[in-house]
Design a protein around this motif. Structure first.
Motif, short mmCIF file in Angstrom:
data_model
loop_
_atom_site.label_atom_id
_atom_site.label_comp_id
_atom_site.label_asym_id
_atom_site.label_seq_id
_atom_site.Cartn_x
_atom_site.Cartn_y
_atom_site.Cartn_z
N GLN A 1 0.83 -1.20 0.00
CA GLN A 1 0.00 0.00 0.00
C GLN A 1 0.87 1.25 0.00
O GLN A 1 1.79 1.38 0.78
N GLY A 2 0.54 2.17 -0.90
CA GLY A 2 1.28 3.43 -0.99
C GLY A 2 2.54 3.33 -1.82
O GLY A 2 3.26 4.31 -1.96
N ILE A 3 2.82 2.18 -2.37
CA ILE A 3 4.00 2.01 -3.23
C ILE A 3 3.53 2.13 -4.68
O ILE A 3 2.61 1.46 -5.11
N GLY A 4 4.18 3.00 -5.43
CA GLY A 4 3.82 3.18 -6.84
C GLY A 4 2.77 4.25 -7.04
O GLY A 4 2.90 5.06 -7.93
N GLU A 5 1.75 4.27 -6.25
CA GLU A 5 0.75 5.32 -6.31
C GLU A 5 0.35 5.71 -4.90
O GLU A 5 0.39 4.89 -3.99
N PRO A 6 -0.01 6.98 -4.70
CA PRO A 6 -0.31 7.45 -3.35
C PRO A 6 -1.56 6.80 -2.78
O PRO A 6 -2.44 6.34 -3.51
N LEU A 7 -1.62 6.77 -1.46
CA LEU A 7 -2.81 6.24 -0.78
C LEU A 7 -3.98 7.19 -0.99
O LEU A 7 -3.82 8.40 -1.04
N ARG A 8 -5.15 6.61 -1.10
CA ARG A 8 -6.39 7.38 -1.20
C ARG A 8 -7.37 6.84 -0.19
O ARG A 8 -7.43 5.63 0.04
#
Length: 160
Positions: A66-73
């Motif tokens: 989670q949170g790797i590659g794209e930000p958390l939403r």
């Protein structure tokens, strides 16, 4: 040797009586039954431990990504690890609690400052008669990308 001494000798050399054999068999059967029950409980406990360990390994692999590659939403999502294990993830922005009577006001994140997210993951497994659930909660710090999509210098994507 006369016949009288032979009869006396045979009476003294007698084996176990039927009552003694039955008592020995009952004691053996009770002991064997108790042993089987203990072994059955041990197998059941081992299976439960294996399932809980598998759920924890699946949870760790999902939370680590989670949170790797794209930000958390913020929001929820769900899915299946396999035919047995299912997951449900909820991500919310986290505000630290301020102690009562504290002079510190809750700080809002300034632009470009790291934000905290709470990740709550529930892994479930079992059948229609007996469901098991394991809940995992963690916090993740995220540094939003700078204007133009650039990350703060020297930081991997998604980490503050």
């Amino acid at each position: 040797m006369n016949a009288e001494s032979c009869n006396a000798m045979l009476r003294r050399q007698g084996g176990f009586t039927l009552v003694e054999l039955i008592a020995a068999f009952v004691i053996f059967a009770l002991g064997f039954g108790i042993l089987l029950e203990v072994l059955g409980d041990a197998i059941h406990t081992t299976r439960q431990a294996q399932q809980a360990t598998q759920a924890a390994l699946y949870a760790q692999s999902l939370l680590d990504a989670q949170g790797i590659g794209e930000p958390l939403r913020e929001g929820g999502s769900s899915g299946d690890f396999d035919d047995t294990y299912h997951w449900q993830l909820n991500v919310v922005r986290y505000q630290p609690q301020i102690a009562a009577g504290s002079t510190m006001a809750p700080a809002l994140a300034a632009p470009g400052q790291a934000e905290l997210f709470q990740l709550e993951l529930v892994v479930s497994w079992g059948n229609q008669y007996l469901q098991h659930h394991a809940r995992f909660v963690t916090l993740r710090s995220m540094t939003p990308p700078k204007a133009g999509g650039q990350l703060p210098s020297g930081q991997p994507p998604g980490f503050g």
